[in-house]
Design a protein around this motif. Sequence first.
Motif, PDB file in Angstrom:
ATOM      1  N   VAL A  93      -4.003  -5.237   3.837  1.00 17.30           N
ATOM      2  CA  VAL A  93      -3.259  -4.446   2.839  1.00 17.30           C
ATOM      3  C   VAL A  93      -3.301  -2.954   3.186  1.00 17.30           C
ATOM      4  O   VAL A  93      -2.266  -2.287   3.197  1.00 17.30           O
ATOM      5  CB  VAL A  93      -3.832  -4.683   1.417  1.00 17.30           C
ATOM      6  N   THR A  94      -4.489  -2.444   3.486  1.00 13.06           N
ATOM      7  CA  THR A  94      -4.577  -1.004   3.767  1.00 13.06           C
ATOM      8  C   THR A  94      -3.915  -0.652   5.097  1.00 13.06           C
ATOM      9  O   THR A  94      -3.470   0.478   5.279  1.00 13.06           O
ATOM     10  CB  THR A  94      -6.036  -0.487   3.764  1.00 13.06           C
ATOM     11  N   LEU A 100      -9.482   6.045   3.597  1.00  7.77           N
ATOM     12  CA  LEU A 100      -9.707   4.636   3.233  1.00  7.77           C
ATOM     13  C   LEU A 100      -9.241   3.717   4.363  1.00  7.77           C
ATOM     14  O   LEU A 100      -9.912   2.736   4.696  1.00  7.77           O
ATOM     15  CB  LEU A 100      -8.976   4.286   1.935  1.00  7.77           C
ATOM     16  N   LYS A 101      -8.082   4.043   4.941  1.00  7.97           N
ATOM     17  CA  LYS A 101      -7.580   3.216   6.050  1.00  7.97           C
ATOM     18  C   LYS A 101      -8.563   3.230   7.216  1.00  7.97           C
ATOM     19  O   LYS A 101      -8.831   2.193   7.828  1.00  7.97           O
ATOM     20  CB  LYS A 101      -6.206   3.723   6.501  1.00  7.97           C
ATOM     21  N   THR A 149     -11.724   1.110   6.143  1.00  6.64           N
ATOM     22  CA  THR A 149     -11.550  -0.359   6.156  1.00  6.64           C
ATOM     23  C   THR A 149     -11.285  -0.868   7.569  1.00  6.64           C
ATOM     24  O   THR A 149     -11.564  -2.026   7.861  1.00  6.64           O
ATOM     25  CB  THR A 149     -10.408  -0.811   5.219  1.00  6.64           C
ATOM     26  N   ALA A 150     -10.763   0.009   8.441  1.00  6.33           N
ATOM     27  CA  ALA A 150     -10.571  -0.400   9.837  1.00  6.33           C
ATOM     28  C   ALA A 150     -11.895  -0.388  10.611  1.00  6.33           C
ATOM     29  O   ALA A 150     -11.932  -0.728  11.789  1.00  6.33           O
ATOM     30  CB  ALA A 150      -9.549   0.514  10.515  1.00  6.33           C
ATOM     31  N   ILE A 207       0.835  -1.207   0.000  1.00  6.42           N
ATOM     32  CA  ILE A 207       0.000   0.000   0.000  1.00  6.42           C
ATOM     33  C   ILE A 207       0.872   1.261   0.000  1.00  6.42           C
ATOM     34  O   ILE A 207       0.460   2.301  -0.549  1.00  6.42           O
ATOM     35  CB  ILE A 207      -0.994   0.008   1.210  1.00  6.42           C
ATOM     36  N   VAL A 215     -13.441  -5.830  -3.600  1.00  5.21           N
ATOM     37  CA  VAL A 215     -13.442  -7.116  -2.895  1.00  5.21           C
ATOM     38  C   VAL A 215     -14.377  -8.100  -3.602  1.00  5.21           C
ATOM     39  O   VAL A 215     -14.024  -9.275  -3.812  1.00  5.21           O
ATOM     40  CB  VAL A 215     -13.867  -6.913  -1.414  1.00  5.21           C
ATOM     41  N   SER A 239     -11.384 -12.105   1.399  1.00  2.85           N
ATOM     42  CA  SER A 239     -10.820 -11.007   0.599  1.00  2.85           C
ATOM     43  C   SER A 239     -10.928  -9.683   1.344  1.00  2.85           C
ATOM     44  O   SER A 239     -10.040  -8.832   1.248  1.00  2.85           O
ATOM     45  CB  SER A 239     -11.528 -10.908  -0.758  1.00  2.85           C
ATOM     46  N   LEU A 296      -5.810  -6.118  -4.824  1.00  3.65           N
ATOM     47  CA  LEU A 296      -6.553  -5.304  -3.854  1.00  3.65           C
ATOM     48  C   LEU A 296      -5.870  -3.964  -3.613  1.00  3.65           C
ATOM     49  O   LEU A 296      -6.520  -2.922  -3.568  1.00  3.65           O
ATOM     50  CB  LEU A 296      -6.692  -6.074  -2.532  1.00  3.65           C
ATOM     51  N   ALA A 297      -4.536  -3.980  -3.475  1.00  4.18           N
ATOM     52  CA  ALA A 297      -3.811  -2.728  -3.237  1.00  4.18           C
ATOM     53  C   ALA A 297      -3.950  -1.810  -4.456  1.00  4.18           C
ATOM     54  O   ALA A 297      -4.127  -0.595  -4.319  1.00  4.18           O
ATOM     55  CB  ALA A 297      -2.350  -3.013  -2.927  1.00  4.18           C
ATOM     56  N   PRO A 309      -4.312 -12.254  -3.351  1.00  4.92           N
ATOM     57  CA  PRO A 309      -5.006 -11.123  -3.956  1.00  4.92           C
ATOM     58  C   PRO A 309      -4.482  -9.753  -3.521  1.00  4.92           C
ATOM     59  O   PRO A 309      -5.061  -8.746  -3.883  1.00  4.92           O
ATOM     60  CB  PRO A 309      -6.445 -11.316  -3.476  1.00  4.92           C
ATOM     61  N   ALA A 310      -3.369  -9.737  -2.735  1.00  7.50           N
ATOM     62  CA  ALA A 310      -2.902  -8.453  -2.188  1.00  7.50           C
ATOM     63  C   ALA A 310      -2.571  -7.460  -3.304  1.00  7.50           C
ATOM     64  O   ALA A 310      -2.888  -6.268  -3.197  1.00  7.50           O
ATOM     65  CB  ALA A 310      -1.698  -8.669  -1.282  1.00  7.50           C
ATOM     66  N   GLU A 362      -8.190  -9.547   3.726  1.00  3.76           N
ATOM     67  CA  GLU A 362      -6.940  -9.236   3.006  1.00  3.76           C
ATOM     68  C   GLU A 362      -6.866  -7.740   2.703  1.00  3.76           C
ATOM     69  O   GLU A 362      -5.805  -7.134   2.809  1.00  3.76           O
ATOM     70  CB  GLU A 362      -6.874 -10.024   1.694  1.00  3.76           C
ATOM     71  N   LEU A 363      -7.994  -7.161   2.302  1.00  4.46           N
ATOM     72  CA  LEU A 363      -7.986  -5.724   2.028  1.00  4.46           C
ATOM     73  C   LEU A 363      -7.652  -4.937   3.291  1.00  4.46           C
ATOM     74  O   LEU A 363      -6.871  -3.980   3.262  1.00  4.46           O
ATOM     75  CB  LEU A 363      -9.348  -5.267   1.484  1.00  4.46           C
ATOM     76  N   LYS A 364      -8.228  -5.376   4.418  1.00  7.17           N
ATOM     77  CA  LYS A 364      -7.931  -4.691   5.693  1.00  7.17           C
ATOM     78  C   LYS A 364      -6.442  -4.793   6.016  1.00  7.17           C
ATOM     79  O   LYS A 364      -5.825  -3.811   6.454  1.00  7.17           O
ATOM     80  CB  LYS A 364      -8.775  -5.288   6.830  1.00  7.17           C
TER      81      LYS A 364
END
Lengths: 188, 188
Positions: free
Chosen positions: B184-185, A181-182, A185-186, A80, B153, B177, A145-146, A141-142, B180-182
């Motif tokens: 990654v970010t 975004l962080k 997603t958190a 990222i 996702v 997925s 996704l990134a 999928p990283a 994984e996104l979580k």
Amino acid sequence: MGRWEPNARGRLEQAAMELYTERGFEQTTVAEIAKRAGLTERTFFRHFADKREVLFWGSRTLQQHFVDAVAGAPDSAAPIDAIAGAIEAGAALLQERRDYARQRHAIIAANAELRERELIKLSWLSAALADALRRRGVTEPAADLAAEAGIAVFRIAFERWISTSAQSDFPQLIRESLEELKAVTAGR
Amino acid sequence: MGRWEPNARGRLEQAAMELYTERGFEQTTVAEIAKRAGLTERTFFRHFADKREVLFWGSRTLQQHFVDAVAGAPDSAAPIDAIAGAIEAGAALLQERRDYARQRHAIIAANAELRERELIKLSWLSAALADALRRRGVTEPAADLAAEAGIAVFRIAFERWISTSAQSDFPQLIRESLEELKAVTAGR
């Protein structure tokens, strides 16, 4: 052989953007663009494949900036962070061309075919970013996704950049949108 | 007035999918689809606007599932959790139609016009998710970012689902997925 025309490409681009804005993309012909630029159709076609390419040739340059920045990120950079550096570099590239970017965005928004083309170009940018990450050894999928997250941040920061004050700083908006975004997603 | 044809829609869809797979989307005509289904062209056009709609009518249903799930999420749900619930509900809807989904994906992958159409439909799904979040009071850019993250996702989990074993669980792949996104970010 046509004679050499100083800055023919820039003159054609400016004439095209004016005409697309005044009468719409659909209603503008290459003959009209060439005439407004004081050049011939033949000169137009030496610079652009068609009237759509006037709006989209820059995405190759942007893609190259993205890919180079991902490749040049420190080995220790998380995926990222490599993506963040890439989209910030892309934003810095565009920063000086805000008036152009706003005008181009309005032309594209007014035409369904152009909106579709823009979506396709964004999906190619995302694919190029994912490829660049895979070359750094990032697995799926990283990588996908990134890259998708990066393009989403880029697109959303772009829309804020062109819709807010003329002094706004596109790279700064990229950093802010990525932080958002962080947070999202958190689960905040 | 045409006479009543039992399951005309399903028969037309099956005939179309077979023909698109055998000879390609471009090379298939509505007349051929109707003939293979044992029906008339007129019946075809009572069910589908054109041969492309056979592949895309389902996205309206998917969109409604997405939007209803976001609207129905608990008031306390964070935006990303409302989105997670929505895309899991969409995945559950598709779970029983994996053979169809694989076949449809292969038809679309083989044709540039269909790939573009699919991108547009995905962008509409994202816009619908963002709208549904805004109706819950989520502000920008969080609504757009959460929606885009959700569609990324969904798309990436979909590709894993149709490319892995027939027993794979699409909603479970969505959850993985998203995790994984979580990661990654978060920079992992």
